[in-house]
Design a protein around this motif. Structure first.
Motif, PDB file in Angstrom:
ATOM      1  N   ARG A  51      -7.432   8.682  -4.836  1.00 55.84           N
ATOM      2  CA  ARG A  51      -8.323   8.381  -3.709  1.00 55.84           C
ATOM      3  C   ARG A  51      -7.622   7.593  -2.617  1.00 55.84           C
ATOM      4  NH1 ARG A  51     -14.291   6.659  -6.084  1.00 55.84           N
ATOM      5  NH2 ARG A  51     -14.857   8.723  -6.905  1.00 55.84           N
ATOM      6  N   ARG A  52      -6.694   6.738  -3.020  1.00 59.92           N
ATOM      7  CA  ARG A  52      -6.012   5.927  -2.012  1.00 59.92           C
ATOM      8  C   ARG A  52      -5.127   6.764  -1.087  1.00 59.92           C
ATOM      9  NH1 ARG A  52      -3.816   4.502  -6.984  1.00 59.92           N
ATOM     10  NH2 ARG A  52      -1.756   5.381  -7.417  1.00 59.92           N
ATOM     11  N   LEU A  86       0.828  -1.208   0.000  1.00 58.85           N
ATOM     12  CA  LEU A  86       0.000   0.000   0.000  1.00 58.85           C
ATOM     13  C   LEU A  86       0.857   1.251   0.000  1.00 58.85           C
ATOM     14  CD1 LEU A  86      -2.685   1.496   0.298  1.00 58.85           C
ATOM     15  CD2 LEU A  86      -2.520   1.133   2.779  1.00 58.85           C
TER      16      LEU A  86
END
Length: 238
Positions: free
Chosen positions: A216-217, A10
């Motif tokens: 958006r992440r 991530l």
């Protein structure tokens, strides 16, 4: 080695500016909340950051091993007294908490370095600090991130060569002198090569940098950074 490692975690997919915001927020929170309970919360948050970066706590601790002697020496020296009982452990509590706080900040910094390309870091710095100061800071960040692993590798090779020649049988002072002298010589050699590269214009002052764009992440990371900054500003120790 403290350098970028390709991956698909991530943190690898986040914008470097969002990761810098998390680092700044974490550092502010770490220096605002120094109680054991506050540091326990920060430890859990640092674990979340490392998990999002696919970096194990052992690997982060190994990357920060060069700072460990200083972090241990502070509490050890603070515990010493000039008279009986010679060692007062109560005096080492505050320095020990401060050292642990710095260790947590270093762990989060390791997660950033392991998941961010040098060019992206330079772009992020120059976008956050406009003008010539931003370029200067971006060049500095790029040089540190590129040369620090090289210098550490030089020291490791020097130690390996010394062990191969039975240098490990020498005294500690001699070994430290040999490694320090070799490290300084190689550092000056690297600096001379960098000077030649600058004169030959192999290192651009204003290169074409990658375009950064929030997605958006990045919103959860920015929200996480905002919560950390707010927690630091509240200044209410847990």
């Amino acid at each position: 080695m403290l350098t970028y490692e390709p991956g698909d975690s991530l943190a690898h997919r986040l914008d470097p500016r969002a990761k810098i915001a998390v680092q700044v927020g974490f550092a502010l929170a770490a220096f605002a909340h120094t109680t054991p309970r506050g540091l326990a919360v920060l430890t859990a948050l640092a674990g979340v950051v490392l998990a999002a970066s696919a970096v194990s706590p052992v690997a982060a601790l190994a990357e920060a091993r060069y700072a460990l002697p200083l972090l241990i020496a502070g509490p050890a020296i603070a515990a010493l007294t000039l008279g009986p009982p010679w060692i007062a452990l109560s005096q080492a509590v505050a320095p020990a908490l401060a050292s642990y706080r710095v260790l947590l900040v270093l762990a989060v910094s390791v997660a950033y370095v392991r998941t961010t390309r040098v060019r992206d870091s330079r772009t992020a710095v120059q976008s956050l600090v406009p003008g010539r100061p931003g370029r200067f800071l971006g060049v500095g960040v790029a040089l540190v991130f590129r040369f620090l692993p090289v210098l550490v590798a030089d020291l490791s090779r020097t130690r390996a060569a010394m062990r191969a020649r039975l240098g490990s049988e020498r005294g500690l002072t001699d070994r430290m002198g040999i490694v320090a002298n070799a490290g300084i010589r190689r550092a000056f050699g690297r600096a001379d090569r960098l000077g030649v590269a600058l004169r030959a214009r192999c290192f651009a002052w204003n290169p074409t940098l990658p375009h950064l764009r929030f997605a958006r992440r990045d919103l959860p990371a920015l929200g996480f950074a905002a919560v950390l900054v707010g927690w630091a500003l509240v200044g209410n120790p847990l």
